[in-house]
Motif scaffolding. Structure first.
Motif, PDB file in Angstrom:
ATOM      1  N   ARG A  16       0.704  -1.181  -0.035  1.00  0.00           N
ATOM      2  CA  ARG A  16       0.061   0.007  -0.038  1.00  0.00           C
ATOM      3  C   ARG A  16       0.976   1.173   0.006  1.00  0.00           C
ATOM      4  NH1 ARG A  16      -5.618   0.876   2.944  1.00  0.00           N
ATOM      5  NH2 ARG A  16      -6.395   2.290   1.509  1.00  0.00           N
ATOM      6  N   CYS A  17       0.528   2.241  -0.845  1.00  0.00           N
ATOM      7  CA  CYS A  17       1.304   3.644  -0.864  1.00  0.00           C
ATOM      8  C   CYS A  17       0.524   4.425   0.155  1.00  0.00           C
ATOM      9  CB  CYS A  17       1.481   3.992  -2.211  1.00  0.00           C
ATOM     10  SG  CYS A  17       1.983   5.548  -2.387  1.00  0.00           S
ATOM     11  N   ASP A  18       1.237   4.868   0.757  1.00  0.00           N
ATOM     12  CA  ASP A  18       0.550   6.211   1.515  1.00  0.00           C
ATOM     13  C   ASP A  18       1.082   7.274   1.396  1.00  0.00           C
ATOM     14  OD1 ASP A  18       2.839   5.732   2.663  1.00  0.00           O
ATOM     15  OD2 ASP A  18       2.302   5.357   4.709  1.00  0.00           O
ATOM     16  N   ALA A  19       1.349   7.685   0.145  1.00  0.00           N
ATOM     17  CA  ALA A  19       2.158   9.062  -0.132  1.00  0.00           C
ATOM     18  C   ALA A  19       0.890   9.897  -0.506  1.00  0.00           C
ATOM     19  CB  ALA A  19       3.107   9.028  -1.215  1.00  0.00           C
ATOM     20  N   CYS A  20      -0.188   9.711  -0.603  1.00  0.00           N
ATOM     21  CA  CYS A  20      -1.370  10.471  -0.932  1.00  0.00           C
ATOM     22  C   CYS A  20      -2.776  10.009  -0.548  1.00  0.00           C
ATOM     23  CB  CYS A  20      -1.204  11.151  -2.414  1.00  0.00           C
ATOM     24  SG  CYS A  20      -2.507  10.160  -3.355  1.00  0.00           S
ATOM     25  N   PRO A  21      -3.663  10.479  -0.298  1.00  0.00           N
ATOM     26  CA  PRO A  21      -4.883  10.237   0.262  1.00  0.00           C
ATOM     27  C   PRO A  21      -5.705   9.016  -0.725  1.00  0.00           C
ATOM     28  CG  PRO A  21      -5.028  12.520   0.062  1.00  0.00           C
ATOM     29  CD  PRO A  21      -3.826  12.133  -0.599  1.00  0.00           C
ATOM     30  N   VAL A  22      -5.138   8.881  -1.990  1.00  0.00           N
ATOM     31  CA  VAL A  22      -5.728   7.804  -2.723  1.00  0.00           C
ATOM     32  C   VAL A  22      -5.425   6.462  -2.307  1.00  0.00           C
ATOM     33  CG1 VAL A  22      -5.626   6.684  -5.093  1.00  0.00           C
ATOM     34  CG2 VAL A  22      -5.461   9.314  -4.783  1.00  0.00           C
ATOM     35  N   MET A  23      -4.197   6.395  -1.662  1.00  0.00           N
ATOM     36  CA  MET A  23      -3.777   5.080  -0.824  1.00  0.00           C
ATOM     37  C   MET A  23      -3.955   3.843  -1.755  1.00  0.00           C
ATOM     38  SD  MET A  23      -2.920   6.247   2.153  1.00  0.00           S
ATOM     39  CE  MET A  23      -3.367   5.038   3.702  1.00  0.00           C
ATOM     40  N   CYS A  24      -3.256   3.614  -2.857  1.00  0.00           N
ATOM     41  CA  CYS A  24      -3.243   2.640  -3.745  1.00  0.00           C
ATOM     42  C   CYS A  24      -2.690   1.450  -3.091  1.00  0.00           C
ATOM     43  CB  CYS A  24      -2.377   2.966  -5.075  1.00  0.00           C
ATOM     44  SG  CYS A  24      -2.742   4.561  -5.822  1.00  0.00           S
ATOM     45  N   PHE A  25      -3.217   0.357  -3.595  1.00  0.00           N
ATOM     46  CA  PHE A  25      -2.636  -1.124  -3.460  1.00  0.00           C
ATOM     47  C   PHE A  25      -1.787  -1.365  -4.663  1.00  0.00           C
ATOM     48  CE2 PHE A  25      -6.080  -1.514  -0.287  1.00  0.00           C
ATOM     49  CZ  PHE A  25      -5.257  -1.710   0.888  1.00  0.00           C
ATOM     50  N   ILE A  26      -0.496  -1.671  -4.515  1.00  0.00           N
ATOM     51  CA  ILE A  26       0.019  -1.753  -5.879  1.00  0.00           C
ATOM     52  C   ILE A  26       0.810  -3.169  -5.869  1.00  0.00           C
ATOM     53  CG2 ILE A  26       2.126  -0.913  -7.216  1.00  0.00           C
ATOM     54  CD1 ILE A  26       1.769   1.821  -5.463  1.00  0.00           C
ATOM     55  N   ARG A  27       0.569  -3.778  -7.142  1.00  0.00           N
ATOM     56  CA  ARG A  27       0.937  -5.141  -7.317  1.00  0.00           C
ATOM     57  C   ARG A  27       2.565  -5.057  -7.758  1.00  0.00           C
ATOM     58  NH1 ARG A  27      -4.023  -5.181 -10.170  1.00  0.00           N
ATOM     59  NH2 ARG A  27      -5.327  -6.661  -9.293  1.00  0.00           N
ATOM     60  N   ARG A  31       2.770   0.107 -11.078  1.00  0.00           N
ATOM     61  CA  ARG A  31       2.950   1.478 -10.518  1.00  0.00           C
ATOM     62  C   ARG A  31       1.413   1.888  -9.990  1.00  0.00           C
ATOM     63  NH1 ARG A  31       6.208   5.242 -14.631  1.00  0.00           N
ATOM     64  NH2 ARG A  31       8.079   3.777 -14.898  1.00  0.00           N
ATOM     65  N   GLY A  32       1.451   2.964  -8.988  1.00  0.00           N
ATOM     66  CA  GLY A  32       0.048   3.520  -8.376  1.00  0.00           C
ATOM     67  C   GLY A  32      -0.418   4.094  -9.423  1.00  0.00           C
ATOM     68  N   ALA A  33      -1.494   4.692  -9.131  1.00  0.00           N
ATOM     69  CA  ALA A  33      -2.181   5.613  -9.927  1.00  0.00           C
ATOM     70  C   ALA A  33      -1.719   6.736 -10.550  1.00  0.00           C
ATOM     71  CB  ALA A  33      -3.758   5.785  -9.125  1.00  0.00           C
ATOM     72  N   ASP A  35       1.457   7.226 -11.207  1.00  0.00           N
ATOM     73  CA  ASP A  35       2.939   6.807 -12.048  1.00  0.00           C
ATOM     74  C   ASP A  35       3.943   7.030 -11.278  1.00  0.00           C
ATOM     75  OD1 ASP A  35       1.695   5.157 -14.035  1.00  0.00           O
ATOM     76  OD2 ASP A  35       1.509   6.770 -15.326  1.00  0.00           O
ATOM     77  N   ARG A  36       3.917   7.572  -9.949  1.00  0.00           N
ATOM     78  CA  ARG A  36       4.968   8.181  -9.429  1.00  0.00           C
ATOM     79  C   ARG A  36       5.521   7.101  -8.434  1.00  0.00           C
ATOM     80  NH1 ARG A  36       2.931  11.803  -5.875  1.00  0.00           N
ATOM     81  NH2 ARG A  36       5.130  12.686  -5.493  1.00  0.00           N
ATOM     82  N   TYR A  37       4.810   6.171  -7.978  1.00  0.00           N
ATOM     83  CA  TYR A  37       5.395   5.103  -7.094  1.00  0.00           C
ATOM     84  C   TYR A  37       5.076   3.969  -7.661  1.00  0.00           C
ATOM     85  CZ  TYR A  37       6.045   8.379  -3.126  1.00  0.00           C
ATOM     86  OH  TYR A  37       6.608   9.613  -2.414  1.00  0.00           O
ATOM     87  N   ALA A  38       5.986   2.828  -7.097  1.00  0.00           N
ATOM     88  CA  ALA A  38       5.874   1.343  -7.691  1.00  0.00           C
ATOM     89  C   ALA A  38       6.169   0.592  -6.573  1.00  0.00           C
ATOM     90  CB  ALA A  38       6.908   1.210  -8.907  1.00  0.00           C
ATOM     91  N   VAL A 434      -1.451  13.754  -8.916  1.00  0.00           N
ATOM     92  CA  VAL A 434      -2.109  12.638  -8.207  1.00  0.00           C
ATOM     93  C   VAL A 434      -3.467  12.605  -8.515  1.00  0.00           C
ATOM     94  CG1 VAL A 434      -0.579  12.234  -6.320  1.00  0.00           C
ATOM     95  CG2 VAL A 434      -2.516  13.726  -6.067  1.00  0.00           C
ATOM     96  N   PRO A 435      -4.323  11.534  -8.607  1.00  0.00           N
ATOM     97  CA  PRO A 435      -5.852  11.500  -8.995  1.00  0.00           C
ATOM     98  C   PRO A 435      -6.741  11.972  -8.074  1.00  0.00           C
ATOM     99  CG  PRO A 435      -4.881   9.382  -8.705  1.00  0.00           C
ATOM    100  CD  PRO A 435      -3.855  10.159  -8.320  1.00  0.00           C
ATOM    101  N   THR A 436      -6.228  12.402  -7.022  1.00  0.00           N
ATOM    102  CA  THR A 436      -7.323  13.401  -6.288  1.00  0.00           C
ATOM    103  C   THR A 436      -8.452  14.293  -6.713  1.00  0.00           C
ATOM    104  OG1 THR A 436      -5.788  14.831  -5.212  1.00  0.00           O
ATOM    105  CG2 THR A 436      -6.289  12.898  -4.021  1.00  0.00           C
TER     106      THR A 436
HETATM  107  S1  SF4 Z   1      -1.836   8.032  -6.267  1.00  0.00           S
HETATM  108 FE1  SF4 Z   1       0.526   7.833  -6.159  1.00  0.00          FE
HETATM  109  S2  SF4 Z   1       1.169   8.816  -4.452  1.00  0.00           S
HETATM  110 FE2  SF4 Z   1      -1.139   8.488  -4.441  1.00  0.00          FE
HETATM  111  S3  SF4 Z   1      -1.221   6.535  -3.052  1.00  0.00           S
HETATM  112 FE3  SF4 Z   1      -1.454   6.142  -5.439  1.00  0.00          FE
HETATM  113  S4  SF4 Z   1       0.999   5.677  -5.928  1.00  0.00           S
HETATM  114 FE4  SF4 Z   1       0.826   6.676  -3.943  1.00  0.00          FE
END
Ligand code: SF4
Length: 494
Positions: A16-27, A31-33, A35-38, A434-436
């Motif tokens: 789980r990426c916790d770098a923004c409120p989207v909180m992606c689960f990443i396989r 990459r997360g939504a 494209d900044r984190y993987a 980020v997709p917020t």
């Molecule tokens: S959108 Fe990017 S920064 Fe936000 S949780 Fe997903 S991967 Fe992390």
């Protein structure tokens, strides 16, 4: 490939990426939504390299090596550091009460300083676009659209430039989901130096790109006008004296008439019986001679005689000569009155053609300029200090310097930390999203170590600058742009 948050749930191999409120689960391997984190073998990594600026030797363009020749170097130098850790690629911590990703210690001429770097997530942000053109882009407050979505509006024009205000929280979050997404994509493209085509309601279609000439309704704008019509008369009246009886500088805002203007009066130019349409402001200065448009001088006219009434026979005479010219010199025509005092177009005398060329020569190249504007006065401050308002006060008191990817910023007076930066001075690719939806912009706060302690900084998180000189890190070394001041130079705050 990206993991979208709405189709992602927790499984053993996802992180789980916790770098923004989207909180992606990443396989794994994805990459997360944003494209900044993987997910790299079970580790959450920032995809883009972290940018460390290196200082060029002034004038020579060579780079000062980061710690070269000093194997036991501790990151400080006699004088000033030759490396600056930017926030580009540094990552984001969320929620904000966690310390910023990097808090770096260095020394400027014996003074310990700290730079706090983070990639801020800005829901409150936008760009101001200055477009050097006389051409009418649309009425003030008209919506600017991309792919049919409202992303901003036309705002108050400036001297020789049209202005757009794009983005902002209203378009990012206050409309439909697609409006927010398109707005975010538009801002990101412009901030990273990309070209964007905007359609103005009731106006033109304009293509803008930071540092490039604008294209209005498909036509590339080459020149920024030399001044308004009145200013052009003031600048060039002397050159026309003796070559022509009358000059009209056609301008959508202030059209100038030589014989009536103060410049003409001082040169003793007699009345010519010319009659201008529109509203006379002061002698030789007329407003609203036509409608705004993309023709002569930013008006809607293709034939300049449209703005003239009949010549007054009490002052006019057959053979009287008239030059009509636009504020860029792009349009120009020469006339001679016939026996019935009607202006007939004639060949432009060489001397007058040279004066028109001089107007063109005095025009600067037309450019589009993009300033990012964001509010860092919110929760982002908590990543810097446990007492956020103290950071705001520290910035206001000029104890803390704010840079954006190492580029200088302008911080607005008043509350909060609302800053602007010329995106062309930020290293390429410095912005993300980020997709917020929200934009991600690098931001660095540099202040004295003592001041950092006093405002409740995260002192335990401070790392030496030397830690960023080690080989093998996912870092990219980039030479600071020659037109940017060195962020840690003496004389630069703190
Ligand atoms: S959108 Fe990017 S920064 Fe936000 S949780 Fe997903 S991967 Fe992390």
């Amino acid at each position: 490939m990206s993991s979208r948050p709405d189709d992602a749930g927790p499984t053993a191999d996802k992180i789980r990426c916790d770098a923004c409120p989207v909180m992606c689960f990443i396989r794994p391997g994805q990459r997360g939504a944003c494209d900044r984190y993987a997910n790299a073998d079970g580790l959450l990594v920032r995809v883009d390299p972290h940018v460390v600026l290196e200082r060029a030797i002034e004038g020579g363009g060579r780079v000062v090596p980061f710690g070269a020749g000093a194997p036991d170097w501790d990151g400080t130098m006699v004088g000033q550091p030759q490396a600056f850790v930017t926030a580009i690629g540094a990552g984001t911590t969320y929620p904000d009460y966690k310390p910023a990703p990097f808090i770096v210690a260095s020394e400027i001429e014996g003074v310990d300083v700290v730079t706090v770097v983070t990639e801020g997530i800005f829901s409150y942000c936008g760009v101001k676009v200055k477009i050097d053109t006389d051409r009418h882009l649309g009425p003030e407050r008209a919506l600017a659209r991309v792919d049919g979505e409202a992303v901003g509006h036309v705002t108050t024009g400036e001297y020789g430039s049209q202005m757009l205000s794009l983005g902002g929280v209203h378009h990012l979050t206050g409309g439909a989901k697609r409006e927010g997404r398109v707005t975010c994509e538009t801002l990101l493209a412009l901030c990273n130096g990309g070209a964007v085509t905007l359609a103005i309601d009731g106006g033109a279609t304009v293509e803008v790109q930071s540092g490039r000439p604008p294209r209005v309704d498909g036509a590339l704008e080459e020149r920024m006008r030399v001044g308004c019509g009145s200013a052009t008369i003031g600048m060039f009246a002397k050159q026309w004296h003796g070559l022509v009886d009358e000059v009209v500088v056609v301008d959508d805002h202030i059209t100038g008439v030589l014989s009536e203007h103060q410049a003409g009066a001082l040169l003793g130019i007699p009345a010519t019986g010319i009659k201008l349409k529109g509203r006379r402001s002061t002698p030789g200065r007329y407003f609203q001679v036509a409608h705004p448009g993309t023709g002569w001088g930013g008006t809607d006219i293709a034939d300049p005689l449209q703005i003239l009434g009949a010549f007054d026979p009490r002052a006019a005479r057959p053979g009287l000569t008239v030059l009509m010219v636009s504020t860029t010199g792009e349009h120009a025509a020469f006339y001679r009155l016939d026996e019935a005092l009607r202006p007939l177009e004639a060949d432009m005398p060489a001397g007058l053609a040279a004066s028109v060329a001089l107007i063109r020569e005095n025009c600067e190249p037309a450019l589009s300029t993009v300033l990012f504007m964001g509010g860092a006065g919110g929760s982002l401050r908590a990543g810097v200090t446990e007492n956020p308002v103290r950071l705001t006060r520290s910035v206001k008191d000029a104890l803390t310097t704010v840079t954006c990817g190492g580029a200088p910023t302008y911080v607005w007076p008043g509350g909060g930390i609302t800053f602007m930066v010329d995106v062309s001075r930020v290293q390429a690719g410095g912005f993300g999203s980020v997709p917020t939806p929200a934009l991600v912009a690098p931001i660095e706060f540099t202040l004295r170590r003592d001041d950092y302690r006093a405002l409740g900084g995260h002192m335990d998180e401070i790392r030496p600058l030397s830690a960023f000189g080690e080989p093998g890190g996912h870092r990219r070394r980039v030479v600071q742009r020659a037109d940017n001041p060195w962020p840690l130079a003496p004389g630069t705050r703190p």
